[in-house]
Design an enzyme around this catalytic site. Structure first.
Site, PDB file in Angstrom:
ATOM      1  N   HIS A   1      30.977  51.749  61.964  1.00 19.77           N
ATOM      2  CA  HIS A   1      31.891  51.599  60.817  1.00 19.77           C
ATOM      3  C   HIS A   1      33.278  52.111  61.193  1.00 19.77           C
ATOM      4  O   HIS A   1      33.587  53.303  61.048  1.00 19.77           O
ATOM      5  CB  HIS A   1      31.366  52.356  59.604  1.00 19.77           C
ATOM      6  CG  HIS A   1      32.003  51.934  58.323  1.00 19.77           C
ATOM      7  ND1 HIS A   1      31.302  51.798  57.144  1.00 19.77           N
ATOM      8  CD2 HIS A   1      33.275  51.587  58.021  1.00 19.77           C
ATOM      9  CE1 HIS A   1      32.126  51.407  56.179  1.00 19.77           C
ATOM     10  NE2 HIS A   1      33.330  51.278  56.705  1.00 19.77           N
TER      11      HIS A   1
ATOM     12  N   ARG B   1      42.462  48.288  62.149  1.00 19.41           N
ATOM     13  CA  ARG B   1      43.741  47.893  61.528  1.00 19.41           C
ATOM     14  C   ARG B   1      44.481  46.777  62.272  1.00 19.41           C
ATOM     15  O   ARG B   1      45.650  46.541  62.001  1.00 19.41           O
ATOM     16  CB  ARG B   1      44.681  49.109  61.397  1.00 19.41           C
ATOM     17  CG  ARG B   1      44.110  50.315  60.673  1.00 19.41           C
ATOM     18  CD  ARG B   1      43.705  49.993  59.271  1.00 19.41           C
ATOM     19  NE  ARG B   1      43.427  51.212  58.498  1.00 19.41           N
ATOM     20  CZ  ARG B   1      42.694  51.233  57.398  1.00 19.41           C
ATOM     21  NH1 ARG B   1      42.150  50.108  56.958  1.00 19.41           N
ATOM     22  NH2 ARG B   1      42.497  52.364  56.742  1.00 19.41           N
TER      23      ARG B   1
ATOM     24  N   ASN C   1      38.754  44.121  57.035  1.00 15.18           N
ATOM     25  CA  ASN C   1      39.886  44.168  56.101  1.00 15.18           C
ATOM     26  C   ASN C   1      41.216  44.353  56.825  1.00 15.18           C
ATOM     27  O   ASN C   1      41.950  45.316  56.636  1.00 15.18           O
ATOM     28  CB  ASN C   1      39.681  45.249  55.034  1.00 15.18           C
ATOM     29  CG  ASN C   1      39.501  46.644  55.610  1.00 15.18           C
ATOM     30  OD1 ASN C   1      39.101  46.810  56.751  1.00 15.18           O
ATOM     31  ND2 ASN C   1      39.795  47.654  54.803  1.00 15.18           N
TER      32      ASN C   1
ATOM     33  N   ASP D   1      33.820  44.973  53.555  1.00 21.01           N
ATOM     34  CA  ASP D   1      34.117  46.401  53.469  1.00 21.01           C
ATOM     35  C   ASP D   1      35.578  46.681  53.155  1.00 21.01           C
ATOM     36  O   ASP D   1      36.485  46.041  53.680  1.00 21.01           O
ATOM     37  CB  ASP D   1      33.740  47.119  54.760  1.00 21.01           C
ATOM     38  CG  ASP D   1      33.845  48.618  54.596  1.00 21.01           C
ATOM     39  OD1 ASP D   1      32.977  49.197  53.927  1.00 21.01           O
ATOM     40  OD2 ASP D   1      34.815  49.202  55.098  1.00 21.01           O
TER      41      ASP D   1
ATOM     42  N   HIS E   1      29.575  47.707  51.135  1.00 22.95           N
ATOM     43  CA  HIS E   1      30.447  48.723  50.553  1.00 22.95           C
ATOM     44  C   HIS E   1      30.060  48.810  49.081  1.00 22.95           C
ATOM     45  O   HIS E   1      30.430  47.948  48.286  1.00 22.95           O
ATOM     46  CB  HIS E   1      31.900  48.292  50.728  1.00 22.95           C
ATOM     47  CG  HIS E   1      32.907  49.188  50.065  1.00 22.95           C
ATOM     48  ND1 HIS E   1      33.700  50.062  50.778  1.00 22.95           N
ATOM     49  CD2 HIS E   1      33.279  49.327  48.770  1.00 22.95           C
ATOM     50  CE1 HIS E   1      34.505  50.694  49.948  1.00 22.95           C
ATOM     51  NE2 HIS E   1      34.257  50.263  48.718  1.00 22.95           N
TER      52      HIS E   1
ATOM     53  N   HIS F   1      28.453  54.204  54.160  1.00 20.92           N
ATOM     54  CA  HIS F   1      28.976  55.520  53.736  1.00 20.92           C
ATOM     55  C   HIS F   1      28.343  56.103  52.462  1.00 20.92           C
ATOM     56  O   HIS F   1      28.994  56.276  51.439  1.00 20.92           O
ATOM     57  CB  HIS F   1      30.494  55.476  53.585  1.00 20.92           C
ATOM     58  CG  HIS F   1      31.071  54.234  52.983  1.00 20.92           C
ATOM     59  ND1 HIS F   1      30.653  53.679  51.799  1.00 20.92           N
ATOM     60  CD2 HIS F   1      32.091  53.449  53.425  1.00 20.92           C
ATOM     61  CE1 HIS F   1      31.375  52.617  51.524  1.00 20.92           C
ATOM     62  NE2 HIS F   1      32.245  52.433  52.492  1.00 20.92           N
TER      63      HIS F   1
ATOM     64  N   ASN G   1      37.261  56.935  50.383  1.00 22.90           N
ATOM     65  CA  ASN G   1      36.440  56.174  49.448  1.00 22.90           C
ATOM     66  C   ASN G   1      35.155  55.734  50.144  1.00 22.90           C
ATOM     67  O   ASN G   1      35.224  54.990  51.119  1.00 22.90           O
ATOM     68  CB  ASN G   1      37.210  54.945  48.953  1.00 22.90           C
ATOM     69  CG  ASN G   1      36.461  54.212  47.854  1.00 22.90           C
ATOM     70  OD1 ASN G   1      35.577  54.768  47.224  1.00 22.90           O
ATOM     71  ND2 ASN G   1      36.815  52.959  47.633  1.00 22.90           N
TER      72      ASN G   1
ATOM     73  N   ASP H   1      33.658  55.804  59.529  1.00 28.11           N
ATOM     74  CA  ASP H   1      34.543  55.087  58.611  1.00 28.11           C
ATOM     75  C   ASP H   1      35.998  55.399  58.976  1.00 28.11           C
ATOM     76  O   ASP H   1      36.849  55.606  58.116  1.00 28.11           O
ATOM     77  CB  ASP H   1      34.259  55.456  57.159  1.00 28.11           C
ATOM     78  CG  ASP H   1      34.882  54.482  56.157  1.00 28.11           C
ATOM     79  OD1 ASP H   1      35.483  53.469  56.595  1.00 28.11           O
ATOM     80  OD2 ASP H   1      34.797  54.750  54.943  1.00 28.11           O
TER      81      ASP H   1
ATOM     82  N   HIS I   1      45.846  55.882  58.713  1.00 29.87           N
ATOM     83  CA  HIS I   1      47.050  55.580  57.919  1.00 29.87           C
ATOM     84  C   HIS I   1      48.213  56.357  58.513  1.00 29.87           C
ATOM     85  O   HIS I   1      48.028  57.436  59.092  1.00 29.87           O
ATOM     86  CB  HIS I   1      46.868  55.975  56.452  1.00 29.87           C
ATOM     87  CG  HIS I   1      45.816  55.189  55.739  1.00 29.87           C
ATOM     88  ND1 HIS I   1      45.952  53.853  55.459  1.00 29.87           N
ATOM     89  CD2 HIS I   1      44.597  55.556  55.263  1.00 29.87           C
ATOM     90  CE1 HIS I   1      44.864  53.415  54.821  1.00 29.87           C
ATOM     91  NE2 HIS I   1      44.023  54.437  54.698  1.00 29.87           N
TER      92      HIS I   1
END
Length: 423
Positions: free
Chosen positions: A60, A64, A94, A151, A178, A231, A277, A304, A308
């Protein structure tokens, strides 16, 4: 090219092998495991005082890339992976564009050829993660996707999730869910409870996770399909999965180190680096997740990994959710599970390497002769302080920042190549 790793303590639970063994790597695969090989090697590594492990498998990860290179890219994400002993990872869909086309899958796989870890691809279940139309899963599978997920978002339509489960079973892939009901979350940013009230912010109610976990179990079990729950963070979700396994349902699940080592009280500091999350929960949830790991309900420990940029995490209320973790996951898990005597080293390796490899059906998680030479050398006695600025990710949102952990990856071999060394 040959590399002989000598004098290390080898832990290989996939083969039930633990003790003093030497290991020979030849042309990217494990050629021999034993004692006194009687052969010469191009490179001899003295691993005295170190533990030799199969490369970790993180199923997981958010790389990016494409779309958000200021947060992370495939190469930097795999730099972090190598430094944490992760030699195989499953990247989530994603991105921008979403991994819903053969072109995007091919982009990731092509770029990953230069990376320091094996990168496996998760295809999106719905186009654009919109929940409106299912992707061409056959084509994505042929292009190289070994798993499917939306996810970052749930698949809200149960009929669409059922179709995805059935198609994945046909393709020999796994659906990773998810588990979140967005109507229940409704803008919440931390766990709903005493801490959200103290902060005066909207909370994320646990029933959001539990409700969708129960739905996924029902859909998978009644249709005879496998499913993997991402998760896990709540005590009821752990219990639902435990009961489903007892009935024989083909359900596996994962959790992250922060869910068995931290609680929601971390966010009282109003530091967005502790926002993810699902969110950090209550002490009873932490204890339930820990018990789930110890009794076999929870199969895998993942990260996960969700990078950022620092400026994005600067505002507690507006920051996106997510923390980085590939470089700290082994040490955190060793510190809280093995060093405390709750779990053996072999059991930890099962959670972080053997089990995820088996669920993904990939050639990893073992130090068998003939297997890819994905090998980690770790110093289990070494204490180190997590300093975000010294990590290999582009991001700095490390949940264990400033903490002292025990267990340091000293070298990582991926496909026989030395991709990380701190020796």
């Amino acid at each position: 090219m040959t590399t002989l790793i000598q004098n290390g303590f080898l832990c290989d639970p996939a083969n039930g092998r633990e003790g003093q063994f030497d290991l020979l790597i030849r042309d990217g695969v494990i050629a021999w495991v034993g004692k006194d090989p009687g052969v010469t090697a191009d490179t001899v590594v003295n691993a005295a005082g170190l533990t030799v492990l199969p490369g970790l498998v993180d199923m997981h990860v958010h790389l990016r890339d494409p779309g958000f290179p200021h947060k992370e890219d495939i190469l930097t994400g795999c730099e972090a992976a190598a430094a944490g002993g992760v030699t195989s990872l499953l990247c989530m869909p994603n991105t921008k564009p979403v991994v819903d086309s053969v072109k995007t899958v091919e982009y990731i796989r092509q770029k990953a050829k230069q990376a320091k870890a094996h990168v496996y691809v998760t295809g999106a279940i719905t186009k654009g993660l919109s929940g409106q139309e299912i992707t061409e899963m056959d084509a994505l599978s042929q292009a190289g996707c070994i798993a499917f997920s939306d996810d970052g978002r749930p698949v809200e339509n149960a009929a669409m999730m059922t179709a995805a489960l059935k198609k994945s079973r046909e393709l020999g892939a796994i659906v990773t869910s998810h588990c979140e009901d967005l109507s229940i979350i409704n803008g919440g940013i931390v766990n709903e409870g005493a801490v959200s009230k103290a902060l005066g912010v909207k909370g994320m109610h646990r029933s959001s996770e539990d409700y969708v976990t129960a739905r996924e179990i029902i859909l998978a079990e009644t249709n005879g399909c496998p499913v993997h729950i991402a998760h896990v963070s709540t005590r009821l979700s752990v219990q639902l999965i435990r009961e489903a396994k007892a009935r024989g349902a083909d359900v596996t699940c994962e959790t992250c180190p922060h869910y068995f080592s931290m609680t929601e009280e971390k966010v009282l500091s109003r530091d967005a680096d502790y926002r993810m999350n699902p969110p950090l929960r209550e002490e009873a949830d932490r204890e339930a997740v820990l018990l789930g790991l110890l009794d076999g309900t929870i199969d895998c420990i993942v990260t996960d990994h969700a990078p950022h940029a620092p400026q994005e995490k600067a505002d507690f209320l507006a920051a996106p959710n997510g923390v980085i973790g590939m470089e700290t996951s082994f040490a955190a898990s060793y510190t809280y599970l093995v060093k405390t005597g709750k779990m053996s080293l072999a059991q930890l390796v099962e959670k972080m390497s053997v089990n995820p490899a088996r669920r993904l059906k990939i050639a990893a998680g073992t130090l068998s002769v003939g297997a890819p030479a994905d090998v980690v050398l770790a110093d289990l006695n070494r204490d180190w302080v997590v300093e975000p600025e010294k990590l290999h990710s582009k991001a700095r949102n490390a949940v264990y920042k400033g903490m002292t952990l025990t267990g340091k990856v000293m070298a990582t071999y991926c496909g026989g190549s030395l991709v990380y060394q701190q020796m």
